[in-house]
Design an enzyme around this catalytic site. Sequence first.
Site, PDB file in Angstrom:
ATOM      1  N   LYS A 102       0.817  -1.199  -0.096  1.00 60.80           N
ATOM      2  CA  LYS A 102       0.083  -0.093  -0.101  1.00 60.80           C
ATOM      3  C   LYS A 102       0.862   1.240  -0.037  1.00 60.80           C
ATOM      4  O   LYS A 102       1.989   1.298   0.440  1.00 60.80           O
ATOM      5  CB  LYS A 102      -0.866   0.015   1.340  1.00 60.80           C
ATOM      6  CG  LYS A 102      -2.153   0.741   1.121  1.00 60.80           C
ATOM      7  CD  LYS A 102      -3.229   0.059   0.303  1.00 60.80           C
ATOM      8  CE  LYS A 102      -4.631   0.707   0.162  1.00 60.80           C
ATOM      9  NZ  LYS A 102      -5.665  -0.203  -0.378  1.00 60.80           N
TER      10      LYS A 102
HETATM   11  N1  GLU Z   1      -7.023   0.093  -3.976  1.00 66.09           N
HETATM   12  C1  GLU Z   1      -7.804  -1.009  -4.093  1.00 66.09           C
HETATM   13  C2  GLU Z   1      -7.794  -2.015  -2.866  1.00 66.09           C
HETATM   14  O1  GLU Z   1      -7.563  -1.763  -1.809  1.00 66.09           O
HETATM   15  C3  GLU Z   1      -7.186  -1.817  -5.466  1.00 66.09           C
HETATM   16  C4  GLU Z   1      -5.757  -2.064  -5.288  1.00 66.09           C
HETATM   17  C5  GLU Z   1      -5.121  -2.460  -6.572  1.00 66.09           C
HETATM   18  O2  GLU Z   1      -5.992  -2.542  -7.690  1.00 66.09           O
HETATM   19  O3  GLU Z   1      -4.032  -2.955  -6.643  1.00 66.09           O
HETATM   20  O4  GLU Z   1      -8.097  -3.191  -2.940  1.00 66.09           O
END
Ligand code: GLU
Length: 415
Positions: free
Chosen positions: A107
Amino acid sequence: MPQPELSILETAHAYFNESCDLLEIDDGMREVLLHPWRELSVSLPVRMDDGGIKVFNGFRVQHNGARGPYKGGVRFSPGADADHTRALAMLMTWKTALVDIPFGGAKGGVQVRPSDLSEAELNRLTRRYTQAISHIIGPQRDIPAPDMGTNAQVMAWMMDAYGQLHGYSPGSVTGKPIELGGSYGREAATGRGVCDIAMLAATDAGLDMHGATVAIQGFGNVGSFAARRMEETGAKVVALSDRTCAAYDPAGLDLDQVFEHKARTGTLEGCPWGETISNEQILELEVDILVPAAIEGVITTENAGNIRAKLIVEAANSPITYGADAILKKRGVTVIPDILANAGGVIVSYFEWAQNIQRFRWTLERVNDELHTTISRGYERTRDMAKERNVTHREAAYAVAVDAVVKAIDLRGFI
Ligand code: GLU
């Protein structure tokens, strides 16, 4: 005296530890997975439009990559600090493992309120952030994507900044605009996946989706697409909120009208359709399905006793506090956890990445079909584990995911 709520990181650790108890995972492996594999903290000086310089804090946390390149969104939010980003990175490891896509979990976070910046400032900040983390990301290393406060435009800037250093690399980020190698269906994917999961869970709970009443908290990417998709599937969206308030009509909202008002005025305030209620009241409505799709920690030990929904589908990450989850469990409310319910986004990110690597575009139908197949399998694995071990959907989802990651770590033999 009520116990203080656990933080989002403490919550992620608590669920993980419970899962290790269930699976009888040894202490060494617990330690490995309680710590992120790598984390980078960066200072981001940005030239502002008025000529001054502001310095923002940025993070990229790579929690575990045993199952594939790290994967996860980038959040632009004042609350996106190190611990917050660590918690969300860990959730990504479980999410990708649960739905069995070949990624680890990561993240990113930048502590900024995007609405405080001009478009040019946001562009400069995004480029600074991308340059600062560019040596640890890449199509085979770690692939960022949108999250709260970021969108396809931000991903386009990230791809461009990464490409300036490493050459044209569309697979370096997902959630890009279609024109730059984005996938059909990516923008709607998380909301669509939420509905696919709601439908499967409703059927198992003996609830008919057709005419089922739904309250959705949140009008961002996830909430707005979930609302539209719920309506398409025949459910009745009776309440929908943004950060200011909620529109509520027990007979079902006219979504065209509500969306038109929101698009025209930028807010749900003063929405002439339905009754206006507060963001807290929407959570306590008597509905079949409640979809918290805004931010973390909205269902707490304070209001968990007042929730009247039969089924809660966690579209946001960690919308229910640890203490509230225990209350809902005792009260027999079915909760479909975030790591399953909102996995549609990262699933279609995987399809986008695969398309980028193959230089081949899929049709929208193919994307939506494969999304349905992949997320349904995640649901089935969760339901089967819940039955087998007689545990909640959250406990089952964690067990499936943690087991898959631990097996991958063991097989690679790097510890
Ligand atoms: N931000 C989204 C999540 O928390 C998508 C992450 C992504 O597509 O890599 O799942």
